[in-house]
Motif scaffolding. Structure first.
Motif, short mmCIF file in Angstrom:
data_model
loop_
_atom_site.label_atom_id
_atom_site.label_comp_id
_atom_site.label_asym_id
_atom_site.label_seq_id
_atom_site.Cartn_x
_atom_site.Cartn_y
_atom_site.Cartn_z
N ALA B 2 1.33 -6.10 -10.28
CA ALA B 2 0.04 -5.69 -9.77
C ALA B 2 0.16 -4.31 -9.14
O ALA B 2 1.16 -4.02 -8.47
N VAL B 3 -0.82 -3.50 -9.37
CA VAL B 3 -0.88 -2.19 -8.75
C VAL B 3 -2.06 -2.18 -7.79
O VAL B 3 -3.18 -2.55 -8.17
N ILE B 4 -1.80 -1.79 -6.55
CA ILE B 4 -2.82 -1.82 -5.51
C ILE B 4 -3.09 -0.41 -5.02
O ILE B 4 -2.16 0.30 -4.64
N SER B 5 -4.34 -0.04 -5.04
CA SER B 5 -4.75 1.25 -4.51
C SER B 5 -5.39 1.03 -3.16
O SER B 5 -6.39 0.32 -3.05
N GLY B 16 -13.02 3.16 20.41
CA GLY B 16 -14.38 2.63 20.40
C GLY B 16 -15.05 2.68 19.04
O GLY B 16 -16.09 2.04 18.84
N THR B 17 -14.47 3.41 18.11
CA THR B 17 -15.05 3.48 16.76
C THR B 17 -14.42 2.43 15.85
O THR B 17 -13.54 1.68 16.27
N SER B 18 -14.88 2.37 14.62
CA SER B 18 -14.36 1.41 13.65
C SER B 18 -13.89 2.14 12.40
O SER B 18 -14.41 3.21 12.06
N LEU B 19 -12.92 1.55 11.72
CA LEU B 19 -12.41 2.11 10.47
C LEU B 19 -12.35 1.00 9.44
O LEU B 19 -11.86 -0.09 9.72
N THR B 20 -12.82 1.29 8.24
CA THR B 20 -12.74 0.32 7.15
C THR B 20 -11.71 0.78 6.14
O THR B 20 -11.75 1.91 5.66
N ILE B 21 -10.79 -0.12 5.82
CA ILE B 21 -9.72 0.14 4.86
C ILE B 21 -10.04 -0.62 3.58
O ILE B 21 -10.44 -1.79 3.63
N GLN B 22 -9.84 0.05 2.46
CA GLN B 22 -10.18 -0.56 1.18
C GLN B 22 -8.93 -0.79 0.34
O GLN B 22 -8.01 0.04 0.34
N CYS B 23 -8.92 -1.88 -0.40
CA CYS B 23 -7.84 -2.15 -1.35
C CYS B 23 -8.42 -2.60 -2.68
O CYS B 23 -9.26 -3.52 -2.73
N ILE B 68 -13.36 -8.94 7.49
CA ILE B 68 -12.83 -8.76 6.14
C ILE B 68 -13.92 -9.10 5.14
O ILE B 68 -14.65 -10.07 5.31
N SER B 69 -14.00 -8.30 4.10
CA SER B 69 -14.88 -8.64 2.99
C SER B 69 -14.06 -8.84 1.73
O SER B 69 -13.00 -8.23 1.56
N ARG B 70 -14.55 -9.70 0.85
CA ARG B 70 -13.87 -9.96 -0.42
C ARG B 70 -14.97 -10.24 -1.46
O ARG B 70 -15.20 -11.36 -1.86
N PRO B 71 -15.62 -9.16 -1.89
CA PRO B 71 -16.79 -9.36 -2.76
C PRO B 71 -16.46 -9.81 -4.17
O PRO B 71 -17.30 -10.39 -4.84
N ASN B 72 -15.23 -9.52 -4.64
CA ASN B 72 -14.83 -9.96 -5.98
C ASN B 72 -13.32 -10.15 -6.01
O ASN B 72 -12.64 -10.00 -4.99
N LEU B 73 -12.80 -10.46 -7.19
CA LEU B 73 -11.39 -10.84 -7.30
C LEU B 73 -10.43 -9.65 -7.36
O LEU B 73 -9.23 -9.84 -7.48
N THR B 74 -10.95 -8.43 -7.29
CA THR B 74 -10.07 -7.26 -7.35
C THR B 74 -10.20 -6.35 -6.14
O THR B 74 -9.55 -5.31 -6.08
N PHE B 75 -11.01 -6.70 -5.17
CA PHE B 75 -11.32 -5.76 -4.09
C PHE B 75 -11.44 -6.48 -2.76
O PHE B 75 -11.93 -7.61 -2.68
N SER B 76 -11.00 -5.79 -1.70
CA SER B 76 -11.16 -6.32 -0.35
C SER B 76 -11.19 -5.16 0.63
O SER B 76 -10.63 -4.09 0.37
N THR B 77 -11.85 -5.38 1.74
CA THR B 77 -11.83 -4.40 2.82
C THR B 77 -11.46 -5.09 4.13
O THR B 77 -11.78 -6.27 4.34
#
Lengths: 108, 116
Positions: B2-5, B16-23, B68-77
């Motif tokens: 598997a290759v993960i970006s 105090g701020t927020s950061l969203t990380i994507q995979c 955490i979000s997991r909208p589909n089988l290839t992506f998460s934040t």
């Protein structure tokens, strides 16, 4: 529960051997070993399966102790490229737990 | 395999701020894992993300802080919310993929977060 690794750090001269241990309170059915270079993600090195079978790396070997509660990773004739932090990983379905890491430094 | 970006690779954020990380994974996987690695430390599992259900959090980690979000089988934040300097760390996403010898953990490149 996370496995326990020892030693925390090892310093070697090129060509020397090293042993890294990974212990668990329960019998291990397989152990993964990963190496992480500074600033990079961990990379798979090898897997030790419960029957003692090893897969993955030609120059690195591993074994279980008699009760299969400890695995040892053997690095022989170390090279400069072996430097990094070594983690053992124990599959605990559905995820994997990692030891605290052993920092290996190989000097010329 | 598997290759993960994973992105961003690094960020400096104000407290105090927020950061969203994507995979993004190049294949469909049932579970994605989020780890935190504090300087010189091991990988600590934050949560397991399943598609179509709420993530499962490890002791010491809560959804309000690390949604955490997991909208589909290839992506998460993973979002790090209301950040403080103690959140400065490397965050890694991971999947378990099939290999010739069984399963193997594959990792994204990591996100190095500094909170100032």
């Amino acid at each position: 529960q996370q496995p326990v690794q020892s030693p925390q750090a090892v310093i070697l001269r090129e060509g020397e051997d090293a042993v890294i241990n990974c212990s668990s309170s329960k019998a291990l059915y397989s152990v993964h070993w990963y190496r992480q270079k500074h600033g990079e993600a961990p990379v798979f090195l090898m897997i030790l399966l419960k029957g003692g079978e090893q897969k993955g790396h030609e120059k690195i070997s591993a074994s279980f102790n008699e009760k299969k509660q400890q695995s040892s990773l053997y690095l022989t004739a170390s090279q400069l490229s072996y430097s990094g932090t070594y983690f053992c990983g124990t599959p605990t379905p559905p995820d994997m737990r990692f030891g605290a890491g052993t920092r290996l430094t190989v000097k010329p | 395999s598997a290759v993960i970006s994973q992105k961003p690779s690094r960020d400096i954020c104000q407290r105090g701020t927020s950061l969203t990380i994507q995979c993004q994974v190049d294949s469909q996987v049932t579970m994605m894992f989020w780890y935190r690695q504090q300087p010189g430390q091991s990988l600590t599992l934050i949560a397991t993300a399943n598609q179509g259900s709420e993530a499962t959090y490890e002791s010491g980690f809560v959804i309000d802080k690390f949604p955490i979000s997991r909208p589909n089988l290839t992506f998460s934040t993973l979002t790090v919310s209301n950040m403080s300097p103690e959140d400065s760390s490397i965050y890694l996403c991971s999947v378990l993929g099939a290999a010739a010898w069984g399963t193997e953990a594959f990792f994204g490149q990591g996100t190095r977060l500094t909170v100032v």
